[in-house]
Design a protein around this motif. Structure first.
Motif, mmCIF file in Angstrom:
data_model
loop_
_atom_site.group_PDB
_atom_site.id
_atom_site.type_symbol
_atom_site.label_atom_id
_atom_site.label_comp_id
_atom_site.label_asym_id
_atom_site.label_seq_id
_atom_site.Cartn_x
_atom_site.Cartn_y
_atom_site.Cartn_z
ATOM 1 N N GLN A 10 0.836 -1.189 0.000
ATOM 2 C CA GLN A 10 0.000 0.000 0.000
ATOM 3 C C GLN A 10 0.880 1.251 0.000
ATOM 4 N N PRO A 11 0.364 2.386 -0.443
ATOM 5 C CA PRO A 11 1.137 3.631 -0.394
ATOM 6 C C PRO A 11 1.457 4.013 1.050
ATOM 7 N N PRO A 12 2.558 4.694 1.284
ATOM 8 C CA PRO A 12 2.891 5.123 2.645
ATOM 9 C C PRO A 12 1.985 6.253 3.107
ATOM 10 N N TYR A 13 1.813 6.335 4.403
ATOM 11 C CA TYR A 13 0.970 7.362 5.007
ATOM 12 C C TYR A 13 1.791 8.539 5.533
ATOM 13 N N SER A 14 2.996 8.236 6.031
ATOM 14 C CA SER A 14 3.769 9.225 6.780
ATOM 15 C C SER A 14 5.226 9.262 6.328
ATOM 16 N N ILE A 269 21.425 -1.578 10.194
ATOM 17 C CA ILE A 269 21.464 -2.981 9.792
ATOM 18 C C ILE A 269 22.514 -3.183 8.716
ATOM 19 N N GLU A 270 23.492 -3.996 9.008
ATOM 20 C CA GLU A 270 24.548 -4.293 8.054
ATOM 21 C C GLU A 270 24.068 -5.351 7.054
ATOM 22 N N GLY A 271 24.570 -5.239 5.834
ATOM 23 C CA GLY A 271 24.207 -6.213 4.818
ATOM 24 C C GLY A 271 23.045 -5.781 3.947
ATOM 25 N N ILE A 272 22.426 -4.648 4.256
ATOM 26 C CA ILE A 272 21.348 -4.107 3.433
ATOM 27 C C ILE A 272 21.816 -2.776 2.862
ATOM 28 N N SER A 273 21.680 -2.608 1.563
ATOM 29 C CA SER A 273 22.049 -1.355 0.907
ATOM 30 C C SER A 273 20.786 -0.526 0.689
ATOM 31 N N PHE A 274 20.732 0.636 1.313
ATOM 32 C CA PHE A 274 19.565 1.500 1.200
ATOM 33 C C PHE A 274 19.792 2.535 0.093
ATOM 34 N N GLU A 275 18.797 2.696 -0.745
ATOM 35 C CA GLU A 275 18.925 3.605 -1.881
ATOM 36 C C GLU A 275 18.800 5.063 -1.432
ATOM 37 N N ASN A 276 19.335 5.956 -2.266
ATOM 38 C CA ASN A 276 19.376 7.379 -1.951
ATOM 39 C C ASN A 276 18.470 8.155 -2.886
ATOM 40 N N ILE A 277 17.797 9.150 -2.338
ATOM 41 C CA ILE A 277 16.838 9.937 -3.108
ATOM 42 C C ILE A 277 17.505 10.705 -4.244
ATOM 43 N N GLN A 278 18.801 10.903 -4.161
ATOM 44 C CA GLN A 278 19.517 11.616 -5.215
ATOM 45 C C GLN A 278 19.733 10.746 -6.444
ATOM 46 N N LYS A 279 19.524 9.430 -6.303
ATOM 47 C CA LYS A 279 19.741 8.515 -7.419
ATOM 48 C C LYS A 279 18.483 7.769 -7.837
ATOM 49 N N SER A 280 17.497 7.676 -6.947
ATOM 50 C CA SER A 280 16.271 6.939 -7.248
ATOM 51 C C SER A 280 15.064 7.730 -6.743
ATOM 52 N N SER A 281 13.914 7.494 -7.335
ATOM 53 C CA SER A 281 12.692 8.171 -6.893
ATOM 54 C C SER A 281 12.095 7.464 -5.682
ATOM 55 N N LEU A 282 11.308 8.190 -4.897
ATOM 56 C CA LEU A 282 10.634 7.579 -3.753
ATOM 57 C C LEU A 282 9.700 6.459 -4.201
ATOM 58 N N ASN A 283 9.051 6.662 -5.330
ATOM 59 C CA ASN A 283 8.130 5.645 -5.837
ATOM 60 C C ASN A 283 8.871 4.354 -6.114
ATOM 61 N N GLN A 284 10.013 4.447 -6.788
ATOM 62 C CA GLN A 284 10.799 3.254 -7.112
ATOM 63 C C GLN A 284 11.302 2.578 -5.840
ATOM 64 N N TRP A 286 10.076 2.796 -2.715
ATOM 65 C CA TRP A 286 8.986 2.242 -1.902
ATOM 66 C C TRP A 286 8.473 0.925 -2.459
ATOM 67 N N TYR A 287 8.256 0.868 -3.766
ATOM 68 C CA TYR A 287 7.635 -0.311 -4.348
ATOM 69 C C TYR A 287 8.620 -1.388 -4.819
ATOM 70 N N GLU A 288 9.788 -0.973 -5.306
ATOM 71 C CA GLU A 288 10.640 -1.918 -6.012
ATOM 72 C C GLU A 288 11.983 -2.227 -5.361
ATOM 73 N N SER A 289 12.446 -1.401 -4.421
ATOM 74 C CA SER A 289 13.794 -1.592 -3.884
ATOM 75 C C SER A 289 13.905 -2.884 -3.076
ATOM 76 N N THR A 290 15.082 -3.458 -3.122
ATOM 77 C CA THR A 290 15.364 -4.666 -2.348
ATOM 78 C C THR A 290 15.250 -4.401 -0.860
#
Length: 373
Positions: A10-14, A269-284, A286-290
């Motif tokens: 679902q879309p985020p609320y906050s 949390i080590e071992g998880i790569s979090f994406e950055n807003i400067q390179k990816s959209s929030l939509n991508q 939220w819905y598609e990132s690992t």
């Protein structure tokens, strides 16, 4: 909306917009990461405006401007609030109150700010300043007065722990005197700075029980004049609370450097790569990132959780707490009494209740420059 395995996203609320990690206080329970973002790496006004636009397009209806201390952010906070208001999002400022004058409060209100949440460390100046590592109590009261003078809604937040929970009655009395509309009594979550200080901060069972009685008496006496939120800390509950309503379920956080996180502390949390807003959209993201899909649904759950009837209520517990205590973010949250590693929690609680003597370890105060040493 996309389908992710067995879970409909679902879309985020906050949105929690962490503008900076800089803060005048040095609270030993701070949830900011041990390796904090430097000023030179913080997002600028135009970048945050892009974040807000994308958040609104994604479905976010409320944004919380936080830090660190958001009033120390060197850019244009009023512009962000104005932009969020134009996007029809509810705006809340989470602040220590340091630097919030009546003039500043009025400008923020005119920009569209709806609510101000001011943190206090205790109900009296001496203890509050001691816990925060900074003489701030009187400045906080002035900030509250400024909020009231300009007519904005006021919330207070007090993080509870061994050092201040015995003065809960004074904390509630202070909130009444300041005419707060809401008082959040947030029991400490033990990761990052708080985990370093757990021996000093974890209250005893007797303290929790006494505080619960004070809370119940206050609810009965105050009624609907002020909303009071109180939740028993994980270490004294038999099952964990859901992680921020569920990992990547209702909220997202953007860190000062633009990293997008499923919760404010997920970056630990080590071992998880979090994406950055400067390179990816929030939509991508939220819905598609690992990273956001890592702990959605039930596929990731260990058997202890997957076969448990409570999995729909607690979502497997807190992933940050699981990692902090076991080194494995996929582990059953040790706060659960059925977790294989629940003994970690039991040992910490036993230590907190074993003696009335003060813990031997000194308080480690939050230090923005700690990682530079």
């Amino acid at each position: 909306m996309i389908e992710h395995k067995n879970n409909r996203v679902q879309p985020p609320y906050s949105l929690l917009a962490e503008l900076t990690h800089r803060c005048p206080l040095h609270c030993p329970y701070c949830s900011n990461p041990l390796e904090m973002t430097l000023k030179d790496h913080e997002l600028k006004t135009e970048e945050w405006c892009r974040v807000l636009t994308q958040a609104a397009d994604l479905g976010v209806v409320e944004v919380h401007f936080s830090g660190g201390e958001p009033l120390l952010w060197g850019e244009d906070l009023e512009a962000l609030i104005h932009h969020a208001t134009r996007l029809e999002m509810y705006t809340n400022l989470i602040t220590s109150g340091i630097g919030l004058t009546t003039e500043k409060a009025l400008r923020l209100k005119d920009a569209g700010l709806a609510n101000v949440q001011v943190s206090f460390q205790a109900g009296d100046a001496k203890l509050s300043d001691q816990i925060g590592g900074f003489k701030a109590f009187d400045q906080k009261r002035k900030a509250v007065q400024a909020v009231k003078e300009v007519g904005m809604h006021l919330s207070l937040n007090v993080v509870l722990h061994r050092l201040n929970i015995d003065s809960l009655d004074e904390i509630i009395t202070l909130a009444e005197e300041l005419e707060a509309g809401r008082l959040e009594l947030a029991n400490t979550q033990y990761y990052n700075w708080a985990l370093l200080n757990r021996e000093k901060l974890l209250p005893s069972r007797e303290q929790i029980e006494q505080a619960s009685k004070i809370y119940e008496e206050a609810i009965s006496r105050i009624g609907n004049k002020m909303e009071i939120i109180w939740v028993i800390p994980d270490y004294y509950a038999s099952t964990p609370k859901p992680c921020m309503g569920g990992w990547g379920a209702v909220a997202l956080t953007v860190a000062p450097n633009g990293d997008v996180l499923p919760c404010p502390t997920a970056g630990m949390i080590e071992g998880i790569s979090f994406e950055n807003i400067q390179k990816s959209s929030l939509n991508q993201i939220w819905y598609e990132s690992t990273s956001f899909n890592a702990f959605r649904g039930e596929v990731w759950m260990p058997e202890t959780c997957r076969s448990c009837d409570l999995r729909h209520e607690d979502g497997g517990g807190c992933r940050c707490q699981a990692f902090a205590l076991t080194g494995d973010a996929t582990a059953t949250d040790p706060a659960c009494h059925m977790a294989p590693e629940h003994s970690i929690i039991e040992k910490a609680v036993q230590n907190a209740n074993s003696s009335s003597e003060k813990p031997s370890s000194p308080v480690i105060y939050r230090n923005y420059l700690q990682h530079l040493k």
